[in-house]
Design an enzyme around this catalytic site. Structure first.
Site, PDB file in Angstrom:
ATOM      1  N   THR A  16      87.224  73.935  64.756  1.00 39.32           N
ATOM      2  CA  THR A  16      87.449  73.970  66.204  1.00 39.32           C
ATOM      3  C   THR A  16      88.670  73.167  66.630  1.00 39.32           C
ATOM      4  O   THR A  16      89.395  73.561  67.546  1.00 39.32           O
ATOM      5  CB  THR A  16      86.203  73.384  66.911  1.00 39.32           C
ATOM      6  OG1 THR A  16      85.071  74.092  66.456  1.00 39.32           O
ATOM      7  CG2 THR A  16      86.295  73.504  68.404  1.00 39.32           C
ATOM      8  N   ASP A  93      81.099  71.231  60.784  1.00 35.96           N
ATOM      9  CA  ASP A  93      79.837  71.699  60.188  1.00 35.96           C
ATOM     10  C   ASP A  93      79.619  71.217  58.755  1.00 35.96           C
ATOM     11  O   ASP A  93      78.517  70.820  58.400  1.00 35.96           O
ATOM     12  CB  ASP A  93      79.766  73.237  60.230  1.00 35.96           C
ATOM     13  CG  ASP A  93      79.550  73.762  61.644  1.00 35.96           C
ATOM     14  OD1 ASP A  93      79.251  72.943  62.543  1.00 35.96           O
ATOM     15  OD2 ASP A  93      79.672  74.982  61.853  1.00 35.96           O
ATOM     16  N   THR A 168      76.239  62.282  57.830  1.00 42.18           N
ATOM     17  CA  THR A 168      75.541  63.543  58.020  1.00 42.18           C
ATOM     18  C   THR A 168      75.864  64.023  59.433  1.00 42.18           C
ATOM     19  O   THR A 168      75.942  63.197  60.349  1.00 42.18           O
ATOM     20  CB  THR A 168      74.009  63.317  57.937  1.00 42.18           C
ATOM     21  OG1 THR A 168      73.722  62.747  56.672  1.00 42.18           O
ATOM     22  CG2 THR A 168      73.222  64.596  58.083  1.00 42.18           C
ATOM     23  N   THR A 279      65.204  61.501  49.939  1.00 38.17           N
ATOM     24  CA  THR A 279      64.244  61.611  51.034  1.00 38.17           C
ATOM     25  C   THR A 279      64.731  62.591  52.104  1.00 38.17           C
ATOM     26  O   THR A 279      65.924  62.688  52.364  1.00 38.17           O
ATOM     27  CB  THR A 279      63.955  60.247  51.683  1.00 38.17           C
ATOM     28  OG1 THR A 279      63.116  60.456  52.839  1.00 38.17           O
ATOM     29  CG2 THR A 279      65.206  59.508  52.127  1.00 38.17           C
ATOM     30  N   GLN A 280      63.776  63.304  52.701  1.00 39.93           N
ATOM     31  CA  GLN A 280      64.173  64.198  53.807  1.00 39.93           C
ATOM     32  C   GLN A 280      64.266  63.434  55.131  1.00 39.93           C
ATOM     33  O   GLN A 280      64.644  64.010  56.149  1.00 39.93           O
ATOM     34  CB  GLN A 280      63.276  65.428  53.903  1.00 39.93           C
ATOM     35  CG  GLN A 280      61.800  65.162  53.893  1.00 39.93           C
ATOM     36  CD  GLN A 280      60.987  66.461  53.869  1.00 39.93           C
ATOM     37  OE1 GLN A 280      60.448  66.839  54.884  1.00 39.93           O
ATOM     38  NE2 GLN A 280      60.884  67.129  52.738  1.00 39.93           N
TER      39      GLN A 280
HETATM   40  N1  ASP Z   1      82.033  75.918  63.094  1.00 42.75           N
HETATM   41  C1  ASP Z   1      83.079  74.939  63.213  1.00 42.75           C
HETATM   42  C2  ASP Z   1      83.462  74.504  61.821  1.00 42.75           C
HETATM   43  O1  ASP Z   1      82.750  73.762  61.208  1.00 42.75           O
HETATM   44  C3  ASP Z   1      82.634  73.796  64.052  1.00 42.75           C
HETATM   45  C4  ASP Z   1      83.644  72.687  64.179  1.00 42.75           C
HETATM   46  O2  ASP Z   1      84.822  72.848  63.920  1.00 42.75           O
HETATM   47  O3  ASP Z   1      83.252  71.599  64.587  1.00 42.75           O
HETATM   48  O4  ASP Z   1      84.481  74.918  61.337  1.00 42.75           O
END
Ligand code: ASP
Length: 343
Positions: A16, A93, A168, A279-280
């Site tokens: 993004t 992501d 994370t 661990t989860q």
């Molecule tokens: N879907 C996008 C990506 O991971 C979300 C982002 O850029 O934050 O490329």
């Protein structure tokens, strides 16, 4: 590159952050990174020289994979002696996976590599991209007596710099999209850039950078849930190509004590397939033996991931299998912190 100012290489992989809204159609499209300095004039106020390189075809980070990790590591390798630090623009992501993978690939790293991205595109009025980008460049430019202060793979997002392999993604909408629940942040941006020197990795800078470029992706991540069934799990564990398994267990590393399950774990380890217990829970550590529901796991030979994230556990396993670490030493090496990824 000129002057005594630090030289920073900015690598745009996609996500993004590098997008801009077409004013007519409102569609988000990739931004031409060669014009970055013109589009963000604030960058010219920074006391550093910035060179930019973009993936030919920027990707959404959901398409990230080890081939791209190697591409990024090779760029770092090619520029390592020429620049003082790197900033990698990446979709949020899978940013924690890439940060973790790079940390294992780059042994004896003595320069900053800061990954960042944003929740809103750089052209958006309320964007978080500019602050993330500008401060990441400043973080990568920090030097003391001409030497970089940050000498590890970091992830900068919303005023905080984290150790990349401790992070994370925890929120799909908030600007505060990342967390590092088991390790304190490395730096914070407020009125001043406040670096927590005591939390930084201190690599042996006399050793040369070694770039590891093999990953074995024949692994699985299995998250336990109440009711998980033998008929589904057994064929997965017995699949011939599976070389390693990360098991996301409950709480401090607990699992069901049903005999079919424990026997399956035992047989899998006996076949030479390592199983790592993580661990989860988002925070805290595996401690096999604390409860009766984990005591047997220890004697069966499960590897303790302690407080490692699943992202770091997966990439560490792919890296170690790719390096051909023998099954004899796998447990000992996995249970050793290689890049500050576990406590
Ligand atoms: N879907 C996008 C990506 O991971 C979300 C982002 O850029 O934050 O490329």
């Amino acid at each position: 590159m000129i002057s005594n100012d630090p030289n920073i290489l900015l690598i745009y992989t996609g996500g993004t952050i590098g997008m801009i809204k077409d004013p007519e159609t409102s569609v988000l499209k990739a931004f031409d990174f060669n014009t970055l300095l013109e589009r963000i004039p604030e960058l010219q106020l920074l006391d550093c020289n910035i060179e930019t390189i973009s993936f030919d075809q920027p990707i959404d980070s959901s398409n990230m994979n080890p081939t791209y990790w190697i591409q990024i590591a090779e760029l770092i390798e090619a520029y390592y002696d020429k620049v003082d630090g790197f900033v990698i623009l990446h979709g949020s992501d899978t940013m924690s996976y890439t940060a973790s993978a790079l940390s294992f690939m780059l042994e004896n790293l003595a320069k900053p590599i800061i990954l960042t991205g944003s929740q809103l595109p750089i052209g958006d009025l309320r964007t978080d991209a500019k602050e993330n980008l500008i401060t990441s460049i400043q973080m990568a430019s920090q030097r003391k007596s001409g030497k970089p202060i940050i000498r590890e793979v970091g992830l900068y997002f919303e005023y905080k710099l984290y150790r990349g392999n401790r992070t994370t993604k925890i929120n799909a909408e908030h600007f505060e999209a990342f967390e590092s629940l088991n390790y304190p942040h490395l730096a914070e941006s407020g009125v001043h850039l406040n670096i927590q020197h005591e939390h930084l990795l201190k690599p042996n800078t006399r050793k040369k950078l070694v770039v590891h470029k093999s990953f074995d992706t024949n692994i699985m991540l299995i998250k336990l849930f109440p009711g998980i069934s033998e008929t589904v799990l057994k064929p997965l564990f017995e699949a011939p190509n599976v070389k390693g398994i990360i098991l996301e267990t409950y709480g401090a590393g607990n699992t069901t004590t049903e005999s079919w399950f424990l026997n399956l774990l035992k047989a899998t380890i006996k076949r030479g397939v390592p199983i790592v217990n993580v661990t989860q829970c988002s925070g805290g550590s595996v401690n096999m033996g604390q409860y009766a529901t984990s005591a047997q796991l220890k004697s069966i030979g499960l590897i303790s991931g302690r407080d490692i994230t699943s992202e770091a556990a997966l990439t560490k396993m792919m890296y170690m299998l790719g390096e051909g670490v023998s099954i004899k030493t796998f447990k000992t090496i996995f249970e050793t912190a290689l890049r500050g990824e576990m406590s």
